[in-house]
Design an enzyme around this catalytic site. Sequence first.
Site, short mmCIF file in Angstrom:
data_model
loop_
_atom_site.label_atom_id
_atom_site.label_comp_id
_atom_site.label_asym_id
_atom_site.label_seq_id
_atom_site.Cartn_x
_atom_site.Cartn_y
_atom_site.Cartn_z
N GLY A 47 38.59 36.06 44.88
CA GLY A 47 39.26 37.17 44.19
C GLY A 47 38.25 38.25 43.88
O GLY A 47 37.03 38.01 43.90
N GLN A 52 34.71 45.30 39.28
CA GLN A 52 33.47 44.74 39.86
C GLN A 52 32.84 45.65 40.91
O GLN A 52 31.67 45.49 41.23
CB GLN A 52 33.75 43.37 40.48
CG GLN A 52 34.09 42.31 39.45
CD GLN A 52 34.45 40.99 40.10
OE1 GLN A 52 35.57 40.79 40.52
NE2 GLN A 52 33.49 40.09 40.22
N CYS A 94 31.64 33.50 39.47
CA CYS A 94 31.97 34.93 39.46
C CYS A 94 30.97 35.68 40.34
O CYS A 94 29.77 35.48 40.19
CB CYS A 94 31.93 35.48 38.03
SG CYS A 94 32.39 37.23 37.94
N LEU A 95 31.48 36.54 41.20
CA LEU A 95 30.60 37.30 42.10
C LEU A 95 29.70 38.25 41.32
O LEU A 95 28.65 38.66 41.83
CB LEU A 95 31.43 38.07 43.12
CG LEU A 95 32.21 37.21 44.13
CD1 LEU A 95 33.15 38.07 44.96
CD2 LEU A 95 31.27 36.42 45.02
N HIS A 136 41.17 35.03 35.39
CA HIS A 136 39.77 35.45 35.55
C HIS A 136 39.71 36.93 35.94
O HIS A 136 38.91 37.70 35.38
CB HIS A 136 39.12 34.56 36.63
CG HIS A 136 37.72 34.94 37.01
ND1 HIS A 136 36.63 34.11 36.77
CD2 HIS A 136 37.22 36.02 37.65
CE1 HIS A 136 35.53 34.70 37.23
NE2 HIS A 136 35.86 35.86 37.78
N GLU A 137 40.58 37.35 36.88
CA GLU A 137 40.55 38.73 37.36
C GLU A 137 41.08 39.71 36.30
O GLU A 137 40.55 40.81 36.13
CB GLU A 137 41.36 38.87 38.65
CG GLU A 137 40.93 37.98 39.80
CD GLU A 137 39.46 38.06 40.14
OE1 GLU A 137 38.79 39.02 39.76
OE2 GLU A 137 38.98 37.12 40.79
N HIS A 140 38.49 40.62 33.93
CA HIS A 140 37.61 41.70 34.43
C HIS A 140 38.18 43.08 34.10
O HIS A 140 37.46 43.99 33.70
CB HIS A 140 37.42 41.61 35.95
CG HIS A 140 36.37 40.65 36.40
ND1 HIS A 140 35.06 40.74 36.02
CD2 HIS A 140 36.45 39.58 37.23
CE1 HIS A 140 34.37 39.76 36.59
NE2 HIS A 140 35.19 39.04 37.33
#
Length: 167
Positions: A47, A52, A94-95, A136-137, A140
């Site tokens: 995702g 991000q 997480c990226l 999670h997204e 962000h």
Amino acid sequence: MAKKLKILIFPDPRLRKVAEKVTKFDKSLQILANDMLETMYDANGIGLAATQVNKHIRLIVMDLSEERNQPKIFVNPSFKILKGHKMYEFEEGCLSIPGFNETIARPDKIELKWQDINGKVHTDTPEGLLTVCIQHEIDHLEGKLMVDYISALKRDRVRNKLLKEYN
Ligand code: GNR
Ligand code: NI
């Protein structure tokens, strides 16, 4: 045609911005969603939130398939926690926080509402990994990160390590 975007790394303060609602469902939104999918696939993520890649609008892309061939786009996503939910623990990554994994507990029953790339409204009660990933997204988009769920001591350790590695 799609281009790879740069992913912001914690503790970059731009990851703390709250994203704005999408109101124009135009070509530039489609281009950004495509570039985000390219970026997500290149980074082997499941995702990616617009925050991000330093775009502060309420746009998320996702692909939970093994084959990496089921791209999903969520515009203006929101959720309600359903009655009778339990807290479900899952090891997340997480990226924007490379090399860091942590088990996070999140509600396992939600009602999800979003718009597609054309602005059409959808609702669903997702199951499994989608439930975890969308929360999670959406975090962000609110400027919230996985590290906000752990102790300040651990968070500072992660921050100092990434500052050394990425700055
Ligand atoms: O690639 C990702 N994997 C992942 C694993 C468990 C829970 C959430 C995620 S999302 C993450 C990509 C990312 O950082 N999205 O914001
Ligand atoms: Ni993330």
